[in-house]
Structures are given as structure tokens and as C-alpha cells.
Motif scaffolding. Structure first.
Motif, mmCIF file in Angstrom:
data_model
loop_
_atom_site.group_PDB
_atom_site.id
_atom_site.type_symbol
_atom_site.label_atom_id
_atom_site.label_comp_id
_atom_site.label_asym_id
_atom_site.label_seq_id
_atom_site.Cartn_x
_atom_site.Cartn_y
_atom_site.Cartn_z
ATOM 1 N N GLY A 1 27.207 -32.426 -20.491
ATOM 2 C CA GLY A 1 27.721 -33.025 -19.273
ATOM 3 C C GLY A 1 29.235 -33.009 -19.271
ATOM 4 O O GLY A 1 29.858 -31.988 -19.578
ATOM 5 N N HIS B 1 20.749 -42.512 -18.331
ATOM 6 C CA HIS B 1 20.828 -41.882 -16.999
ATOM 7 C C HIS B 1 19.768 -40.787 -16.819
ATOM 8 O O HIS B 1 20.041 -39.599 -16.856
ATOM 9 N N ASN C 1 19.671 -36.831 -15.696
ATOM 10 C CA ASN C 1 20.978 -36.205 -15.880
ATOM 11 C C ASN C 1 21.228 -35.860 -17.340
ATOM 12 O O ASN C 1 21.026 -36.684 -18.229
ATOM 13 N N ILE D 1 20.953 -43.599 -12.074
ATOM 14 C CA ILE D 1 22.157 -43.666 -11.239
ATOM 15 C C ILE D 1 21.754 -43.354 -9.797
ATOM 16 O O ILE D 1 21.406 -42.214 -9.470
ATOM 17 N N ASP E 1 23.251 -42.995 -6.588
ATOM 18 C CA ASP E 1 24.449 -42.857 -5.758
ATOM 19 C C ASP E 1 24.338 -41.730 -4.736
ATOM 20 O O ASP E 1 25.286 -41.474 -3.996
ATOM 21 N N HIS F 1 23.780 -37.978 -8.183
ATOM 22 C CA HIS F 1 23.266 -37.678 -9.518
ATOM 23 C C HIS F 1 21.790 -37.311 -9.525
ATOM 24 O O HIS F 1 21.361 -36.483 -10.344
ATOM 25 N N ASP G 1 27.159 -46.227 -14.164
ATOM 26 C CA ASP G 1 27.938 -45.180 -14.836
ATOM 27 C C ASP G 1 29.348 -45.141 -14.255
ATOM 28 O O ASP G 1 29.966 -44.082 -14.122
ATOM 29 N N ARG H 1 32.394 -38.688 -5.003
ATOM 30 C CA ARG H 1 32.033 -37.943 -6.208
ATOM 31 C C ARG H 1 33.204 -37.896 -7.176
ATOM 32 O O ARG H 1 34.369 -37.823 -6.760
ATOM 33 N N THR I 1 34.363 -35.490 -10.406
ATOM 34 C CA THR I 1 34.021 -34.221 -11.050
ATOM 35 C C THR I 1 35.162 -33.697 -11.900
ATOM 36 O O THR I 1 36.334 -34.026 -11.685
ATOM 37 N N THR J 1 31.501 -30.203 -12.507
ATOM 38 C CA THR J 1 30.576 -31.027 -13.279
ATOM 39 C C THR J 1 30.775 -32.502 -12.932
ATOM 40 O O THR J 1 31.901 -32.995 -12.926
ATOM 41 N N LEU J 2 29.676 -33.192 -12.613
ATOM 42 C CA LEU J 2 29.776 -34.614 -12.334
ATOM 43 C C LEU J 2 30.341 -35.339 -13.548
ATOM 44 O O LEU J 2 29.941 -35.082 -14.683
ATOM 45 N N ALA K 1 30.292 -41.917 -12.210
ATOM 46 C CA ALA K 1 30.027 -42.266 -10.817
ATOM 47 C C ALA K 1 31.124 -43.150 -10.248
ATOM 48 O O ALA K 1 31.829 -43.850 -10.975
#
Length: 382
Positions: free
Chosen positions: A133, A210, A213, A240, A242, A245, A267, A292, A294, A299-300, A303
Motif C-alpha cells: 500500500g 482495513h 485493502n 473504511i 469513505d 477504499h 484510517d 482522497r 494519494t 495509491t490511496l 483516509a
């Protein structure tokens, strides 16, 4: 500690609704919920009262990221920011970092004394590179004897400790040692298969970080970590909610598969409760845009919500019954961490409570009966 009585149109005690009722508090604990006409005098609040939210994964808030400020002051700022947003109990979370930063975070958590601080969540560094991640791959590594010893020492110093790890970077014997010492072991950032996840759960892991994810997904012949989380009894998993995610349909599947095991997490990163447009993590820039967060490659990276936003999303977007949505942010995380006196407002519970308007916006919060996050005193008195 806080004492007093609040009158309100509706009170949700964690299980049942009380209409036109009053909640009385003495020495920071709930003493009763009674019909208003039977209760002592006190201020009448608009909206409804519910148990305060409990967030087991909070990386930052109020402009502070714990990795960048692993101090008691950093913990205090993060907890204060989230308390004002309805989270009355917070597991401050350290994302994968250098050993010296982890040591500073543990030391800070050991002496932190502030309203709402519940304990420490170490998310990494013992993760899988394949499912890193936003975690810095240069800092991910296998758990060694010294790491295990340090975590076991920390477990004896902290009120609560969650450790997120991947089977790829820790042995079952290490997991058993951690669980035996009272550490909540959570599987996450892992590409493990279903059977491996089952074996690590048998060794003592009781949580999944999470859900969906950064983990092996549910396939019809390869169930992965997601399949384990959704099928094995006695397991709980953070989610998560939102809108970024996890897809709505996937969240609904999880909630139906594990109705007692899913709890919400934010998160949350440093941006929550602030006007930051971005920040750095391990020297890398995180960008904030349209809800968002990133990395530069998309990439996330955590949050941009508080737990109140996730509860609202579950009720308003997923269509969950209001009581069910509220429990996902209070009773469910309390059960996941074994907190018997939080997540509900029955007599004897800590007076951690929030006031919500009809749109589920937080208009006030109290921790042990004391106003939190700038909440007016509203008749509560020391």
C-alpha cells in the motif's frame, strides 16, 4: 469527573432507543437513563445522544501526523482533534517507520495522559512487500527477536496495543507470544492464502486491518485473507467507509457475512480537522483532493474522514438502520478491543457520549462526562 443530567428527544444506549429521555452522570459514569419527567432537572439538548465513537486506527488529525510527531504532544493534538469530531476513544496509529521512530512512539504512548487516548496501534513494519500500500517498502522487514522483545515490553506499558502484521513477515510462534501478552494481533498488508490466515488466527491473531485493502482478495477457489475474514468465526475486521477504499456492494457483503465482527475505522491522516492540502510521510508527498489522499502514483494513502463520516456514510449511503450504523462506530470497535464499559450508555458505562443532529453531524462530545473538543459545558459540572 463530570456529573449532571441531559434531556433530549432520543437517546441510543448502544442497544435500544429511549424517547424523550434523560441521561444522568456521576463521577464520569452513566447512572441512569430515565423518561424526562422522572429524571432530575438539566439542560435539554437538540437532536439525539449516542455512545461516543471509538476509532482503532487513527494516523493523525488536526494537522498532525503521528509518524512526524511521535510525542505526547502529538498524541494530545490528534486525540483533541478527533474528540471534537465525535471520537471519544482513539487508538493513535504509527505507520511503518524506522526503529527509532517506533521507539519514540512507544515511549510517548507510555506517558501520554490526555482525554480520549486509548492506546497505540503499530501498523507495520512487519508487512508484505507485495501488499505494501502506502507503506515505504524500504522500511518493511521481517520481525526479529529484538522486535518481538520490544513489542512485548511495550504491551506491559500501554493500556491497549494493536499490532498489524503479515504472515509473510512474522512466525506463528511470534504471533502466539504477542497474543499471550495481551497484544491484539491484526492481520493486514498481506498476500497470504486462506489456510495461512486460518493458521495465524489459530495462533492468536484476532483482527484484520482495513478489510479488502492491501490484502489477498476473495476468489472462488482462492479465498485469501478476505475470505478468511468473512468466513471464520470469532474474527473481527476494520472497514473504511469513505466511498473510495471499498465499493458499497463489497461493504454490504462484509456486513452481511460478519454482522457481529465488522467495525468501522477512519484510517484518518493529518488532514482531518485541518485545512492542509497535503503532507509528507517517510519523505514522500501525500496529496489531498476531493476527499482522497494519494501518493503521486495515485495509491490511496489513508483516509480524509473522521469516524463520524463513516457512520454517516453507512446510514445515508448504504442504507443501514441508524442503530446498526451507530453500533459500527461504537459497540463494535469496543467489542473488538474488549472494552466492556465503552460503546454503550448503560448504567456503569464511562460517560463517553456524543450529541448528533438529524443529519448525524456531531454537535457535542463528552469524555467521562467532561466536554471535549470545544463542546459547551451544557450543564455538566466537575
Amino acid at each position: 469527573m463530570g456529573s449532571g443530567t441531559f434531556h433530549v428527544a432520543r437517546i441510543f444506549d448502544g442497544e435500544a432507543w429511549h424517547q424523550n429521555a434523560a441521561i444522568s452522570i456521576k463521577a464520569g459514569r452513566v447512572t441512569s437513563i430515565l423518561p424526562s419527567h422522572e429524571a432530575p432537572e438539566g439542560p435539554r439538548l437538540p437532536g439525539l445522544i449516542a455512545p461516543g465513537y471509538i476509532d482503532l486506527q487513527v494516523n493523525g488529525g488536526g494537522g498532525v501526523l503521528f509518524n512526524n510527531d511521535p510525542t505526547p504532544e502529538g498524541i494530545r493534538a490528534i486525540c483533541a482533534a478527533h474528540a471534537g469530531l465525535g471520537t471519544t476513544a482513539t487508538m493513535v496509529t504509527l505507520i511503518t517507520d524506522r526503529p527509532d521512530v517506533t521507539a519514540r512512539a512507544v515511549a510517548a504512548a507510555g506517558v501520554a495522559d490526555c482525554p480520549g487516548f486509548l492506546g497505540l496501534h503499530l501498523e507495520g513494519p512487519h508487512l508484505s512487500l507485495a501488499k505494501k500500500g502506502t507503506h515505504d517498502p524500504a522500511l518493511i522487514r521481517a520481525m526479529e527477536a529484538a522486535d518481538l522483545a520490544a513489542i512485548l515490553t511495550a504491551a506491559g506499558q500501554l493500556p491497549h496495543l494493536i499490532v498489524t502484521l503479515a504472515p509473510e513477515s512474522a512466525t506463528r510462534r511470534q504471533v502466539h507470544a504477542l497474543a499471550s501478552a495481551g497484544v491484539t494481533v491484526s492481520l493486514g498488508h498481506s498476500d497470504c492464502d486462506h489456510d495461512t490466515a486460518r493458521d495465524y488466527i489459530a495462533a492468536g491473531a484476532g483482527m484484520v486491518t482495513h478489510l479488502f485493502n492491501a490484502m489477498s482478495q476473495l476468489g472462488h477457489r482462492a479465498p485469501g485473507l478476505v475470505g478468511a475474514a468473512l468466513s471464520l468465526p470469532g474474527l473481527c475486521a476494520g472497514l473504511i467507509a469513505d466511498g473510495f477504499h471499498v465499493a458499497d456492494a463489497a461493504m454490504l457483503v462484509a456486513l452481511r457475512a460478519q454482522p457481529e465482527g465488522i467495525f468501522l475505522v477512519s484510517d484518518a491522516m493529518a488532514t482531518v480537522g485541518s485545512d492542509l492540502t497535503g503532507f509528507t510521510l517517510n519523505g514522500r508527498q501525500i496529496f489531498r483532493s476531493a476527499g482522497r489522499l494519494t501518493l503521486a502514483d495515485g495509491t490511496l494513502a489513508g483516509a480524509d474522514i473522521a469516524l463520524a463520516d463513516a457512520v454517516r456514510y453507512c446510514h445515508q449511503r448504504l442504507g443501514l438502520d441508524l442503530a446498526a450504523a451507530l453500533r459500527l462506530g461504537s459497540a463494535a470497535p469496543a467489542a473488538a478491543l474488549g472494552l466492556a464499559d465503552r460503546g454503550h450508555l448503560r448504567p456503569g458505562a464511562r460517560a463517553d457520549l456524543i450529541c448528533l443532529d438529524e443529519g448525524l453531524n456531531v454537535t457535542g462530545s463528552w469524555i467521562a462526562g467532561r466536554p471535549a473538543g470545544g463542546t459547551p459545558s451544557g450543564g455538566m459540572r466537575p
